[in-house]
Design an enzyme around this catalytic site. Structure first.
Site, mmCIF file in Angstrom:
data_model
loop_
_atom_site.group_PDB
_atom_site.id
_atom_site.type_symbol
_atom_site.label_atom_id
_atom_site.label_comp_id
_atom_site.label_asym_id
_atom_site.label_seq_id
_atom_site.Cartn_x
_atom_site.Cartn_y
_atom_site.Cartn_z
ATOM 1 N N GLY A 98 0.806 -1.206 0.000
ATOM 2 C CA GLY A 98 0.000 0.000 0.000
ATOM 3 C C GLY A 98 0.843 1.261 0.000
ATOM 4 N N ALA A 99 0.164 2.398 0.025
ATOM 5 C CA ALA A 99 0.849 3.680 0.038
ATOM 6 C C ALA A 99 1.687 3.831 1.299
ATOM 7 C CB ALA A 99 -0.178 4.811 -0.045
ATOM 8 N N HIS A 126 13.225 10.222 -3.118
ATOM 9 C CA HIS A 126 13.685 8.986 -3.755
ATOM 10 C C HIS A 126 15.124 9.141 -4.236
ATOM 11 C CE1 HIS A 126 10.063 6.284 -4.314
ATOM 12 N NE2 HIS A 126 9.545 7.337 -3.707
#
Length: 400
Positions: free
Chosen positions: A230-231, A271
Site C-alpha cells: 500500500g501507500a 527517492h
C-alpha cells in the site's frame, strides 16, 4: 584456510547493553552476537574482544597458537585485557604487508572510514578480505588481480562496500560473502537471511568455522522480483535495498515529471536522495525496450504509474473509448510487457501498488484502473521468482 568467527556482532554486541529497542529485546539465545572477532587457522586473530578466549574454547579452538593479533578499528570503552600468552595487539599501516611464521601473508587495505581492512593470503593461495565495521575499501585496483575467495564485512551497514568490490571484480560469482558487525539495525531471524540473500551474502552464528575457498553452491539471488504494498508501506525502500550491493543499477521512473507540482517534486527528491550516486535514472514508460536489451539490473518504480500512462494512451478512462477498442489495446500493451519480463536476461526489481483492498472507487474509471492493475500485478508476478508484500515496513515473502 579455516576461519572461525568468535563473534559476529557490532562492537557493542547484540543486544546492546541497556538498549530497549525491539531488535535488542529479541536478540536472545542463538540470536545474540558478541563483538566480531576472527580466528584464522588458529594462528592469526583479527580484532581482540572481551571473552575471546572463552569464545574460542566454545568453538573448539585455542588461542595458544596465535602468532599475531591485529586490530581493524578504534576500540571505544574500557581497555580489553590481553589474555596470557597472546602477542600484543597492533595495526599494520595501509598498503604494508606482513608475513607470519605460519606462512600467511597479511596486507593492510585502506578504508574510507577510520579503520583498516586486511587481505589474508594462506600458504595454499586462497584469499580472504576482512573489513572493519562501518567502512568500505578505497583506492581499489580496477580491475582487481583476481576475485577474493571470501569477503567478511559489514554488509548491512555498508552495502556499498560490496558494490565497490563487485565493480572492480574483486567479488566474483564464487566469492563467499559473510555478514558480520551485525547491530540492532539489522532485522532479526529470517528477515535478515532474506535481505542478505538478495545481496548474495549470508550470516552465520557465533562460533561457526568456515573453510575459505571450499566449494559451495552459489546462493540463488532471485533475478526477477515484484514488490507490492500500500501507500507509504515501505515498498520502494525495500526494492532499493535489494539492489544496493550492485555497482550499476538503472532506476526506471515511470512517473516522469509534473511541471508545477511541488508535492510531486518533493516525492521525487526523497527517492533520489536515497539512491546511490552511481545509479542511473531513466524517466520513461517504454519498459519493453529496456527489458529486451542487455545491461545492469533494472529497478522499475512503479507499475501502477506505467499502467496510468498505458491507459492514457488508449483512452481507457472514457467509457466509449474503452468499449471501442481501448480495452483490447490495453490488453495488448500489458501482454507485451509481461512477455518482455518473461524473456528478459536482466535482473529486475519492480514496484507496484495494492489497490484492491481498500474502498471501492466511486467512478467507473477508478474501478477500471483498480481492476486492470490487479490483472497486471497478477500477470507480472507469475513471471517473477520472488514476490514480496510490504505492510507497515514489514516484508512478507509470497513467493521465493
Amino acid at each position: 584456510m579455516e576461519l572461525t568467527l568468535l563473534g559476529t556482532g557490532a562492537p557493542d554486541g547484540l543486544p546492546r547493553p541497556e538498549c530497549p529497542c525491539a531488535a535488542c529485546a529479541t536478540a536472545r539465545g542463538p540470536r545474540s552476537r558478541a563483538a566480531t572477532a576472527v580466528l584464522v587457522d588458529d594462528a592469526l586473530l583479527l580484532d581482540l574482544t572481551p571473552g575471546a578466549v572463552f569464545a574460542a574454547a566454545r568453538a573448539g579452538h585455542s588461542l595458544t597458537g596465535v602468532r599475531q593479533v591485529l586490530l581493524t578499528h578504534p576500540h571505544d570503552g574500557p581497555a580489553v585485557e590481553l589474555p596470557a600468552g597472546l602477542p600484543p595487539a597492533g595495526r599494520v599501516p595501509d598498503g604494508r604487508e606482513l608475513t607470519l611464521i605460519s606462512g600467511h601473508r597479511v596486507r593492510a587495505v585502506p578504508m574510507d572510514a577510520p579503520g583498516t581492512g586486511y587481505e589474508v593470503t594462506a600458504p595454499e593461495g586462497v584469499r580472504l578480505l576482512y573489513l572493519p565495521p562501518g567502512a568500505a575499501p578505497s583506492g581499489l585496483a580496477d580491475p582487481a588481480p583476481q576475485p577474493y575467495d571470501m569477503v567478511v564485512g559489514d554488509v548491512v551497514g555498508r552495502p556499498d562496500a560490496v558494490a565497490r568490490l563487485r565493480a572492480v571484480e574483486a567479488i566474483g560469482p564464487t566469492t563467499e560473502i559473510i555478514a558480520v558487525h551485525l547491530d540492532h539495525d539489522a532485522p532479526p531471524g529470517g528477515e535478515l537471511d532474506r535481505r542478505l540473500a538478495a545481496a548474495g551474502a549470508r550470516a552465520v552464528p557465533d562460533g561457526t568455522t568456515l573453510v575459505v575457498g571450499e566449494y559451495h553452491a552459489a546462493l540463488e539471488v532471485p533475478r526477477r522480483t515484484l514488490v507490492t504494498g500500500g501507500a507509504r508501506s515501505g515498498k520502494s525502500v525495500e526494492a532499493e535495498r535489494r539492489l544496493e550491493t550492485f555497482p550499476e543499477v538503472v532506476y526506471v521512473a515511470t512517473g516522469g515529471r509534473r511541471e508545477g507540482d511541488a508535492e510531486w517534486a518533493a516525492r521525487i527528491g526523497l527517492h533520489r536522495e536515497r539512491r546511490p550516486a552511481a545509479w542511473r535514472t531513466e524517466e520513461t514508460c517504454e519498459l519493453v525496450e529496456l527489458l529486451e536489451s542487455d545491461g545492469p539490473p533494472l529497478l522499475i518504480d512503479c507499475l501502477s504509474l506505467w499502467l496510468t500512462d498505458a491507459m492514457d494512451r488508449v483512452g481507457a478512462w472514457d467509457d466509449a473509448a474503452w468499449a471501442d477498442g481501448g480495452e483490447s489495446a490495453l490488453r495488448e500493451r500489458t501482454a507485451e510487457l509481461v512477455a518482455a519480463v518473461r524473456g528478459t536476461r536482466r535482473s529486475v526489481v519492480a514496484v507496484t501498488n495494492e489497490t484492491g483492498s481498500g474502498v471501492v472507487p466511486a467512478t467507473a474509471a477508478g474501478r477500471r484502473f483498480r481492476d486492470e492493475l490487479g490483472r497486471l500485478n497478477a500477470a507480472f508476478a507469475d513471471e517473477c521468482e520472488q514476490v514480496l508484500l510490504v505492510v507497515a515496513g514489514q516484508v512478507l515473502a509470497l513467493r521465493g
